[in-house]
Design a protein around this motif. Structure first.
Motif, PDB file in Angstrom:
ATOM      1  N   ARG A  59      18.000  17.733  -0.459  1.00  0.00           N
ATOM      2  CA  ARG A  59      19.120  18.531  -0.941  1.00  0.00           C
ATOM      3  C   ARG A  59      18.995  19.043  -2.373  1.00  0.00           C
ATOM      4  O   ARG A  59      19.619  20.016  -2.736  1.00  0.00           O
ATOM      5  CB  ARG A  59      20.449  17.799  -0.746  1.00  0.00           C
ATOM      6  CG  ARG A  59      20.667  16.584  -1.598  1.00  0.00           C
ATOM      7  CD  ARG A  59      22.016  15.980  -1.220  1.00  0.00           C
ATOM      8  NE  ARG A  59      23.085  16.951  -1.413  1.00  0.00           N
ATOM      9  CZ  ARG A  59      23.964  16.925  -2.407  1.00  0.00           C
ATOM     10  NH1 ARG A  59      23.926  15.956  -3.290  1.00  0.00           N
ATOM     11  NH2 ARG A  59      24.885  17.848  -2.502  1.00  0.00           N
ATOM     12  N   HIS A  60      18.142  18.396  -3.183  1.00  0.00           N
ATOM     13  CA  HIS A  60      18.010  18.864  -4.571  1.00  0.00           C
ATOM     14  C   HIS A  60      16.845  19.830  -4.777  1.00  0.00           C
ATOM     15  O   HIS A  60      16.663  20.366  -5.861  1.00  0.00           O
ATOM     16  CB  HIS A  60      17.818  17.678  -5.515  1.00  0.00           C
ATOM     17  CG  HIS A  60      18.964  16.710  -5.477  1.00  0.00           C
ATOM     18  ND1 HIS A  60      20.262  17.091  -5.766  1.00  0.00           N
ATOM     19  CD2 HIS A  60      19.015  15.396  -5.158  1.00  0.00           C
ATOM     20  CE1 HIS A  60      21.060  16.033  -5.640  1.00  0.00           C
ATOM     21  NE2 HIS A  60      20.329  14.998  -5.257  1.00  0.00           N
ATOM     22  N   LEU A  61      16.059  20.029  -3.742  1.00  0.00           N
ATOM     23  CA  LEU A  61      14.826  20.796  -3.934  1.00  0.00           C
ATOM     24  C   LEU A  61      15.067  22.254  -4.326  1.00  0.00           C
ATOM     25  O   LEU A  61      14.254  22.863  -4.998  1.00  0.00           O
ATOM     26  CB  LEU A  61      13.966  20.732  -2.667  1.00  0.00           C
ATOM     27  CG  LEU A  61      13.330  19.368  -2.391  1.00  0.00           C
ATOM     28  CD1 LEU A  61      12.637  19.389  -1.036  1.00  0.00           C
ATOM     29  CD2 LEU A  61      12.336  19.001  -3.486  1.00  0.00           C
ATOM     30  N   GLY A  62      16.191  22.798  -3.875  1.00  0.00           N
ATOM     31  CA  GLY A  62      16.485  24.195  -4.196  1.00  0.00           C
ATOM     32  C   GLY A  62      16.530  24.450  -5.696  1.00  0.00           C
ATOM     33  O   GLY A  62      16.249  25.557  -6.152  1.00  0.00           O
ATOM     34  N   LEU A  63      16.830  23.430  -6.456  1.00  0.00           N
ATOM     35  CA  LEU A  63      16.955  23.593  -7.908  1.00  0.00           C
ATOM     36  C   LEU A  63      15.596  23.775  -8.587  1.00  0.00           C
ATOM     37  O   LEU A  63      15.526  24.159  -9.740  1.00  0.00           O
ATOM     38  CB  LEU A  63      17.680  22.381  -8.512  1.00  0.00           C
ATOM     39  CG  LEU A  63      19.041  22.049  -7.865  1.00  0.00           C
ATOM     40  CD1 LEU A  63      19.630  20.774  -8.464  1.00  0.00           C
ATOM     41  CD2 LEU A  63      20.010  23.213  -8.036  1.00  0.00           C
ATOM     42  N   ASP A 109      22.102  21.486  -2.460  1.00  0.00           N
ATOM     43  CA  ASP A 109      22.881  21.428  -3.682  1.00  0.00           C
ATOM     44  C   ASP A 109      23.098  22.820  -4.277  1.00  0.00           C
ATOM     45  O   ASP A 109      22.167  23.601  -4.353  1.00  0.00           O
ATOM     46  CB  ASP A 109      22.042  20.581  -4.658  1.00  0.00           C
ATOM     47  CG  ASP A 109      22.902  19.860  -5.650  1.00  0.00           C
ATOM     48  OD1 ASP A 109      24.126  19.994  -5.561  1.00  0.00           O
ATOM     49  OD2 ASP A 109      22.322  19.163  -6.500  1.00  0.00           O
ATOM     50  N   HIS A 110      24.301  23.138  -4.727  1.00  0.00           N
ATOM     51  CA  HIS A 110      24.595  24.393  -5.441  1.00  0.00           C
ATOM     52  C   HIS A 110      24.119  25.631  -4.699  1.00  0.00           C
ATOM     53  O   HIS A 110      23.520  26.517  -5.303  1.00  0.00           O
ATOM     54  CB  HIS A 110      23.937  24.382  -6.831  1.00  0.00           C
ATOM     55  CG  HIS A 110      24.648  23.507  -7.799  1.00  0.00           C
ATOM     56  ND1 HIS A 110      24.293  22.182  -7.998  1.00  0.00           N
ATOM     57  CD2 HIS A 110      25.702  23.741  -8.610  1.00  0.00           C
ATOM     58  CE1 HIS A 110      25.089  21.657  -8.893  1.00  0.00           C
ATOM     59  NE2 HIS A 110      25.971  22.569  -9.278  1.00  0.00           N
ATOM     60  N   SER A 111      24.368  25.678  -3.414  1.00  0.00           N
ATOM     61  CA  SER A 111      23.788  26.789  -2.664  1.00  0.00           C
ATOM     62  C   SER A 111      24.789  27.424  -1.711  1.00  0.00           C
ATOM     63  O   SER A 111      24.453  28.359  -0.991  1.00  0.00           O
ATOM     64  CB  SER A 111      22.627  26.268  -1.832  1.00  0.00           C
ATOM     65  OG  SER A 111      23.156  25.356  -0.885  1.00  0.00           O
ATOM     66  N   GLN A 112      26.000  26.904  -1.698  1.00  0.00           N
ATOM     67  CA  GLN A 112      26.958  27.279  -0.657  1.00  0.00           C
ATOM     68  C   GLN A 112      27.269  28.775  -0.668  1.00  0.00           C
ATOM     69  O   GLN A 112      27.599  29.352   0.351  1.00  0.00           O
ATOM     70  CB  GLN A 112      28.270  26.491  -0.829  1.00  0.00           C
ATOM     71  CG  GLN A 112      28.086  24.990  -0.977  1.00  0.00           C
ATOM     72  CD  GLN A 112      27.686  24.293   0.317  1.00  0.00           C
ATOM     73  OE1 GLN A 112      27.837  24.845   1.394  1.00  0.00           O
ATOM     74  NE2 GLN A 112      27.162  23.088   0.218  1.00  0.00           N
ATOM     75  N   ASN A 113      27.110  29.382  -1.841  1.00  0.00           N
ATOM     76  CA  ASN A 113      27.516  30.773  -1.959  1.00  0.00           C
ATOM     77  C   ASN A 113      26.352  31.757  -1.852  1.00  0.00           C
ATOM     78  O   ASN A 113      26.540  32.961  -1.909  1.00  0.00           O
ATOM     79  CB  ASN A 113      28.240  30.949  -3.303  1.00  0.00           C
ATOM     80  CG  ASN A 113      29.144  32.157  -3.287  1.00  0.00           C
ATOM     81  OD1 ASN A 113      29.714  32.487  -2.250  1.00  0.00           O
ATOM     82  ND2 ASN A 113      29.246  32.829  -4.426  1.00  0.00           N
ATOM     83  N   PHE A 114      25.131  31.238  -1.684  1.00  0.00           N
ATOM     84  CA  PHE A 114      23.968  32.125  -1.597  1.00  0.00           C
ATOM     85  C   PHE A 114      23.958  32.837  -0.243  1.00  0.00           C
ATOM     86  O   PHE A 114      24.328  32.249   0.777  1.00  0.00           O
ATOM     87  CB  PHE A 114      22.657  31.341  -1.698  1.00  0.00           C
ATOM     88  CG  PHE A 114      22.460  30.569  -2.970  1.00  0.00           C
ATOM     89  CD1 PHE A 114      23.314  30.705  -4.054  1.00  0.00           C
ATOM     90  CD2 PHE A 114      21.386  29.688  -3.070  1.00  0.00           C
ATOM     91  CE1 PHE A 114      23.113  29.984  -5.226  1.00  0.00           C
ATOM     92  CE2 PHE A 114      21.177  28.960  -4.231  1.00  0.00           C
ATOM     93  CZ  PHE A 114      22.031  29.098  -5.311  1.00  0.00           C
ATOM     94  N   ASP A 115      23.489  34.090  -0.250  1.00  0.00           N
ATOM     95  CA  ASP A 115      23.189  34.759   1.014  1.00  0.00           C
ATOM     96  C   ASP A 115      21.709  34.562   1.290  1.00  0.00           C
ATOM     97  O   ASP A 115      20.865  34.995   0.505  1.00  0.00           O
ATOM     98  CB  ASP A 115      23.510  36.253   0.917  1.00  0.00           C
ATOM     99  CG  ASP A 115      25.012  36.492   0.805  1.00  0.00           C
ATOM    100  OD1 ASP A 115      25.756  35.955   1.648  1.00  0.00           O
ATOM    101  OD2 ASP A 115      25.429  37.186  -0.136  1.00  0.00           O
ATOM    102  N   VAL A 116      21.420  33.905   2.394  1.00  0.00           N
ATOM    103  CA  VAL A 116      20.041  33.508   2.682  1.00  0.00           C
ATOM    104  C   VAL A 116      19.554  34.241   3.926  1.00  0.00           C
ATOM    105  O   VAL A 116      20.277  34.330   4.927  1.00  0.00           O
ATOM    106  CB  VAL A 116      19.951  31.980   2.907  1.00  0.00           C
ATOM    107  CG1 VAL A 116      18.497  31.553   3.029  1.00  0.00           C
ATOM    108  CG2 VAL A 116      20.642  31.221   1.777  1.00  0.00           C
TER     109      VAL A 116
END
Ligand SMILES: [Fe+2]
Ligand SMILES: [Fe+2]
Length: 475
Positions: free
Chosen positions: A130-134, A43-50
């Motif tokens: 999918r929500h854990l990143g938050l 979730d809400h992560s598409q633009n992060f550089d990982v």
């Protein structure tokens, strides 16, 4: 064969460009996969550089390359271990014959089912997480979560490749269905129950990666023995990725324990209320989470007696864990194995034909393997001088599949009455209050080098980077 071609649209080491029809079919599936990732991936992560590792070859040494990547740009592809020359089938009725490079017509339905069931777990776990990143406890942990997620996505690719290449139109339809089912969705759920449970917090995530990804390891190990050579080769490479997932779980729990023990020693208490007030997860709560994840995961091995298990083995589709290292006849006819059931209020062992008990054999191998890590967690507690030990529950505890399904058995293996079960269930499994407490700790810590209060920093960073490295750039 071991180097991966990254100039193709779909990275691969299977000479994909030589099979135009297959290449086209997979290139049609690719945007659907990316759409699924966009809808159901982190979730809400598409633009992060990982800071992710990407496979660059399937050599045991140095297959990974690390760098910052946006997850939707991750190079998902098809990577098989190199073929073994003249590989022979080494178990079951076809023992001694050449391994199959294609699917024998008579085993087509069963093989397809095995591949689809394995494939279904891969996107399921991404959906569950999918929500854990938050609510990540650190950048380091966030990066590990995303690494696990992209690799589960790649495992889906591994299975979809087999479906497309070897199962024609049916395979392509299954490939689409794998993107349509949803974890926990009532009208179109994932195939296996543990993959429809929520992963609501990071303690569950670490337990899941320790216990449930380890189920993945055992299933993959059994498939790595398969007479269907492409399945064996693809699962062998998946196993190298799986090792990291279990590391995330084992080290994650170990760090939680280490933080809790430090707080217990600082405050000189084992009082749960005081420890919770100090913002750490008390050891009895960890034990209840462990009981839950262990019991739900061992159900994944299926019924203790199963004629399908016998068929899958005898026909050479699925072997045992480390089949090649075992010193029996690898046919198993006339041999027996002990399975458990409840009779007259007692747990009783029964001898059944071993071929029918192969799910139980794999479950018992799994149990032995999971106990190892629990003992390493206990070392952390012991070193802190605390007289508490974690324990895997009895295998009859909290089961929902096979002859133990629904039996009321305590974690120490006593058959108990309905009343005793009810009176103790909140001591044995996470209660609503436990889950609410753990949820209350889940903030979001993303400053490099900072960690949530309930978890200790890792001993080392990823790929020899420092712990305070910028693992995720949020842009
Ligand atoms: Fe996987
Ligand atoms: Fe995994």
């Amino acid at each position: 064969m071991s180097t991966i071609n990254y100039s193709d649209k779909i990275p691969n080491n299977v000479n994909l460009s030589e099979d135009r029809t297959l290449q086209r079919a997979l290139e049609q599936w690719q945007p659907n996969y990316l759409q699924w990732w966009g809808d159901m991936g982190p979730d809400h992560s598409q633009n992060f550089d990982v800071y992710l590792r990407t496979a660059v070859s399937v050599d045991p040494q140095g297959w990974a390359q690390f760098g910052h990547v946006k997850m939707p740009d991750y190079r998902w592809g098809i990577f098989l271990n190199p073929a073994e020359q003249d590989r022979k089938i080494h178990f079951g009725d076809h023992k001694g014959e050449a391994a199959w490079q294609d699917v024998p017509g008579e085993y087509r339905a069963n093989l397809r089912r095995i591949i689809v069931t394995q494939g279904d777990t891969e996107p399921a776990s991404v959906e569950q997480q999918r929500h854990l990143g938050l609510t990540c406890p650190s950048q380091y942990d966030l990066r590990n979560l995303f690494q696990v997620n992209v690799e589960e996505g790649r495992h889906l690719w591994a299975m979809v490749y087999l479906l497309h290449k070897y199962f024609g139109r049916d395979g392509r339809e299954e490939g689409e269905a794998l993107l349509e089912r949803r974890s926990g969705q009532e009208d179109n759920p994932r195939i296996l129950q543990a993959f429809n449970e929520e992963t609501p917090d990071w303690l569950s995530f670490f337990m899941f990666t320790y216990f449930t990804d380890r189920d993945g390891k055992f299933q993959l190990c059994a498939l790595a023995e398969s007479s269907f050579d492409p399945l064996a080769r693809t699962t062998k490479f998946m196993l190298t990725e799986e090792a990291h997932h279990m590391f995330v779980g084992e080290s994650g729990i170990s760090r939680v324990i280490s933080r809790t023990c430090a707080a217990m020693n600082e405050l000189k208490t084992d009082d749960v209320t005081k420890l919770r007030a100090a913002g750490v997860i008390d050891l009895p709560t960890l034990q209840r989470y462990l009981n839950f994840h262990f019991s739900v995961t061992i159900d994944l091995f299926g019924a203790d007696e199963s004629s399908n298990a016998a068929t899958f083995y005898s026909t050479g589709l699925k072997g045992r864990f480390e089949e090649g290292k075992r010193v029996d006849d690898h046919v198993l006819k006339g041999q027996t194995y002990k399975v458990l059931s409840v009779s007259n209020g007692q747990l009783v062992e029964r001898e059944v034909p071993m071929l029918n008990a192969l799910n139980e054999v794999l479950r018992d191998d799994y149990i032995k393997d999971s106990i190892g890590g629990v003992e390493r967690w206990n070392k952390v507690i012991e070193k802190a001088g605390i007289p508490f030990r974690l324990k895997t529950p009895h295998k009859a505890f909290h089961r929902n599949i096979g002859s133990l399904s629904g039996a009321k058995v305590s974690p120490d293996g006593r058959v108990v009455s309905e009343a005793e079960w009810k009176a103790n269930v909140d001591n044995w499994l996470p209660s609503g209050a436990d889950r609410a407490f753990v949820a209350s700790l889940m903030g979001r810590v993303v400053e490099p080098g900072k960690f949530a209060n309930w978890i200790a920093p890792p001993v080392m960073g990823i790929n020899r980077q420092p712990v305070d490295f910028e693992y995720v750039r949020f842009n």
